[in-house]
Write a protein that holds these residues in place. Sequence first.
Motif, PDB file in Angstrom:
ATOM      1  N   GLU A   5       0.814  -1.217   0.000  1.00 34.50           N
ATOM      2  CA  GLU A   5       0.000   0.000   0.000  1.00 34.50           C
ATOM      3  C   GLU A   5       0.846   1.266   0.000  1.00 34.50           C
ATOM      4  O   GLU A   5       0.344   2.354  -0.286  1.00 34.50           O
ATOM      5  CB  GLU A   5      -0.941   0.016   1.202  1.00 34.50           C
ATOM      6  N   GLY A   6       2.138   1.122   0.301  1.00 36.72           N
ATOM      7  CA  GLY A   6       2.979   2.310   0.392  1.00 36.72           C
ATOM      8  C   GLY A   6       3.817   2.606  -0.832  1.00 36.72           C
ATOM      9  O   GLY A   6       4.432   3.673  -0.919  1.00 36.72           O
ATOM     10  N   TYR A   7       3.832   1.689  -1.810  1.00 40.00           N
ATOM     11  CA  TYR A   7       4.737   1.861  -2.947  1.00 40.00           C
ATOM     12  C   TYR A   7       4.494   3.166  -3.714  1.00 40.00           C
ATOM     13  O   TYR A   7       5.420   3.912  -4.019  1.00 40.00           O
ATOM     14  CB  TYR A   7       4.622   0.672  -3.905  1.00 40.00           C
ATOM     15  N   LYS A   8       3.244   3.450  -4.031  1.00 39.70           N
ATOM     16  CA  LYS A   8       2.939   4.657  -4.806  1.00 39.70           C
ATOM     17  C   LYS A   8       3.269   5.922  -4.023  1.00 39.70           C
ATOM     18  O   LYS A   8       3.821   6.884  -4.569  1.00 39.70           O
ATOM     19  CB  LYS A   8       1.468   4.664  -5.215  1.00 39.70           C
ATOM     20  N   ILE A   9       2.915   5.915  -2.730  1.00 41.94           N
ATOM     21  CA  ILE A   9       3.176   7.096  -1.905  1.00 41.94           C
ATOM     22  C   ILE A   9       4.676   7.326  -1.758  1.00 41.94           C
ATOM     23  O   ILE A   9       5.160   8.462  -1.856  1.00 41.94           O
ATOM     24  CB  ILE A   9       2.511   6.939  -0.526  1.00 41.94           C
ATOM     25  N   MET A  10       5.437   6.235  -1.539  1.00 40.20           N
ATOM     26  CA  MET A  10       6.885   6.379  -1.392  1.00 40.20           C
ATOM     27  C   MET A  10       7.521   6.866  -2.693  1.00 40.20           C
ATOM     28  O   MET A  10       8.431   7.711  -2.671  1.00 40.20           O
ATOM     29  CB  MET A  10       7.497   5.054  -0.939  1.00 40.20           C
ATOM     30  N   ALA A  11       7.053   6.347  -3.825  1.00 38.10           N
ATOM     31  CA  ALA A  11       7.599   6.774  -5.112  1.00 38.10           C
ATOM     32  C   ALA A  11       7.280   8.242  -5.377  1.00 38.10           C
ATOM     33  O   ALA A  11       8.150   9.006  -5.829  1.00 38.10           O
ATOM     34  CB  ALA A  11       7.023   5.900  -6.228  1.00 38.10           C
ATOM     35  N   PHE A  12       6.057   8.647  -5.083  1.00 34.20           N
ATOM     36  CA  PHE A  12       5.655  10.040  -5.282  1.00 34.20           C
ATOM     37  C   PHE A  12       6.475  10.971  -4.390  1.00 34.20           C
ATOM     38  O   PHE A  12       6.945  12.028  -4.833  1.00 34.20           O
ATOM     39  CB  PHE A  12       4.165  10.193  -4.980  1.00 34.20           C
ATOM     40  N   LYS A 161      -6.244   8.778   6.596  1.00 31.59           N
ATOM     41  CA  LYS A 161      -7.230   9.230   5.611  1.00 31.59           C
ATOM     42  C   LYS A 161      -7.706   8.103   4.703  1.00 31.59           C
ATOM     43  O   LYS A 161      -8.493   8.320   3.820  1.00 31.59           O
ATOM     44  CB  LYS A 161      -6.636  10.358   4.754  1.00 31.59           C
ATOM     45  N   ARG A 162      -7.217   6.906   4.936  1.00 32.73           N
ATOM     46  CA  ARG A 162      -7.698   5.803   4.131  1.00 32.73           C
ATOM     47  C   ARG A 162      -7.466   4.486   4.849  1.00 32.73           C
ATOM     48  O   ARG A 162      -6.360   4.198   5.301  1.00 32.73           O
ATOM     49  CB  ARG A 162      -7.005   5.769   2.770  1.00 32.73           C
ATOM     50  N   ILE A 163      -8.526   3.693   4.950  1.00 31.82           N
ATOM     51  CA  ILE A 163      -8.438   2.354   5.517  1.00 31.82           C
ATOM     52  C   ILE A 163      -8.495   1.350   4.375  1.00 31.82           C
ATOM     53  O   ILE A 163      -9.340   1.446   3.491  1.00 31.82           O
ATOM     54  CB  ILE A 163      -9.590   2.090   6.500  1.00 31.82           C
ATOM     55  N   VAL A 164      -7.595   0.390   4.402  1.00 30.13           N
ATOM     56  CA  VAL A 164      -7.593  -0.686   3.418  1.00 30.13           C
ATOM     57  C   VAL A 164      -8.002  -1.969   4.125  1.00 30.13           C
ATOM     58  O   VAL A 164      -7.440  -2.317   5.167  1.00 30.13           O
ATOM     59  CB  VAL A 164      -6.200  -0.861   2.778  1.00 30.13           C
ATOM     60  N   ASN A 165      -8.986  -2.664   3.572  1.00 30.08           N
ATOM     61  CA  ASN A 165      -9.488  -3.892   4.170  1.00 30.08           C
ATOM     62  C   ASN A 165      -9.515  -4.989   3.114  1.00 30.08           C
ATOM     63  O   ASN A 165     -10.162  -4.857   2.082  1.00 30.08           O
ATOM     64  CB  ASN A 165     -10.900  -3.673   4.736  1.00 30.08           C
ATOM     65  N   TYR A 166      -8.788  -6.093   3.368  1.00 34.75           N
ATOM     66  CA  TYR A 166      -8.727  -7.197   2.413  1.00 34.75           C
ATOM     67  C   TYR A 166      -9.719  -8.314   2.734  1.00 34.75           C
ATOM     68  O   TYR A 166      -9.872  -9.244   1.936  1.00 34.75           O
ATOM     69  CB  TYR A 166      -7.316  -7.799   2.383  1.00 34.75           C
ATOM     70  N   ALA A 167     -10.343  -8.257   3.906  1.00 36.03           N
ATOM     71  CA  ALA A 167     -11.238  -9.350   4.328  1.00 36.03           C
ATOM     72  C   ALA A 167     -12.526  -9.337   3.508  1.00 36.03           C
ATOM     73  O   ALA A 167     -13.271  -8.358   3.528  1.00 36.03           O
ATOM     74  CB  ALA A 167     -11.552  -9.225   5.810  1.00 36.03           C
ATOM     75  N   LYS A 183      -3.620   3.657   6.683  1.00 37.32           N
ATOM     76  CA  LYS A 183      -2.541   4.560   6.302  1.00 37.32           C
ATOM     77  C   LYS A 183      -2.375   5.665   7.333  1.00 37.32           C
ATOM     78  O   LYS A 183      -3.302   6.406   7.612  1.00 37.32           O
ATOM     79  CB  LYS A 183      -2.804   5.139   4.911  1.00 37.32           C
ATOM     80  N   PHE A 184      -1.170   5.703   7.918  1.00 39.32           N
ATOM     81  CA  PHE A 184      -0.771   6.677   8.919  1.00 39.32           C
ATOM     82  C   PHE A 184      -1.461   6.478  10.268  1.00 39.32           C
ATOM     83  O   PHE A 184      -1.657   7.417  11.020  1.00 39.32           O
ATOM     84  CB  PHE A 184      -0.955   8.104   8.392  1.00 39.32           C
ATOM     85  N   GLY A 185      -1.792   5.217  10.562  1.00 39.15           N
ATOM     86  CA  GLY A 185      -2.131   4.859  11.930  1.00 39.15           C
ATOM     87  C   GLY A 185      -3.553   5.046  12.369  1.00 39.15           C
ATOM     88  O   GLY A 185      -4.433   5.294  11.586  1.00 39.15           O
ATOM     89  N   SER A 186      -3.792   4.846  13.630  1.00 37.72           N
ATOM     90  CA  SER A 186      -5.050   5.058  14.323  1.00 37.72           C
ATOM     91  C   SER A 186      -5.299   3.992  15.363  1.00 37.72           C
ATOM     92  O   SER A 186      -4.467   3.776  16.225  1.00 37.72           O
ATOM     93  CB  SER A 186      -6.235   5.159  13.368  1.00 37.72           C
ATOM     94  N   ARG A 187      -6.438   3.242  15.262  1.00 39.15           N
ATOM     95  CA  ARG A 187      -6.840   2.358  16.341  1.00 39.15           C
ATOM     96  C   ARG A 187      -7.581   1.146  15.791  1.00 39.15           C
ATOM     97  O   ARG A 187      -8.263   1.230  14.770  1.00 39.15           O
ATOM     98  CB  ARG A 187      -7.756   3.132  17.282  1.00 39.15           C
ATOM     99  N   VAL A 188      -7.451   0.028  16.498  1.00 43.27           N
ATOM    100  CA  VAL A 188      -8.220  -1.166  16.167  1.00 43.27           C
ATOM    101  C   VAL A 188      -8.860  -1.687  17.448  1.00 43.27           C
ATOM    102  O   VAL A 188      -8.191  -1.817  18.476  1.00 43.27           O
ATOM    103  CB  VAL A 188      -7.341  -2.261  15.522  1.00 43.27           C
TER     104      VAL A 188
END
Length: 219
Positions: A5-12, A161-167, A183-188
Amino acid sequence: MFHKEGYKIMAFAAIILIAINVLSYSLINTYWIKFSVLLVSIFLFLLIIQFFRNPKRRTQHNDAHIVAPVDGKVVAIEEVYEKEYFKDKRLQVSIFMSPLNVHVTRHPVSGTVIYSKYHPGKFLVAWHPKSSEENERTTVVVKNKLAGEVLYRQIAGALAKRIVNYAEEGSEVIQGSDSGFIKFGSRVDVLLPADTPLTVKLNQKMKGGLSVIAKIEED
């Protein structure tokens, strides 16, 4: 190793920071200013890539154990009324991720995904009392043959600002495997039957896929 999930952001980020440094070297004559721009750029890039690190974890698969889905600190252990899926009282364990934690979400148990839903919402700070109901979030329930139905909820915070869910509903998942990314943390939050015997306490540090938060007593 970094999460996909970080490849595009890191490249940018790399492109932008390189461009800034090229401009600084061509437009600024003072050496210490150019060097400062370079140091700040390196620091910012390192800060960004650390958000997306994805260390390999060797989870000891055990249906009697419920493992922490994320790295972080236990900030709440309380009985709550869960009104989205169970519609009854549950024992909630909340794990807060700081910007320095690994942000990969892992399946706390093995089993079948029987519920998976995304909710758009606000971006209140993660420790706000209403964040679990009003913030952007995803709710996933995995049915395990021993632990029963285990619910965990990814909750975005002020920075996320964005949650990714694969389930996906109907899919079979393995304890400790990749379930998503905030992306950039929070809580579960993990919600368990009210009488579940916990093995954690407030302010305890968790390692996703490794730390055991509860043990189910086998009949």
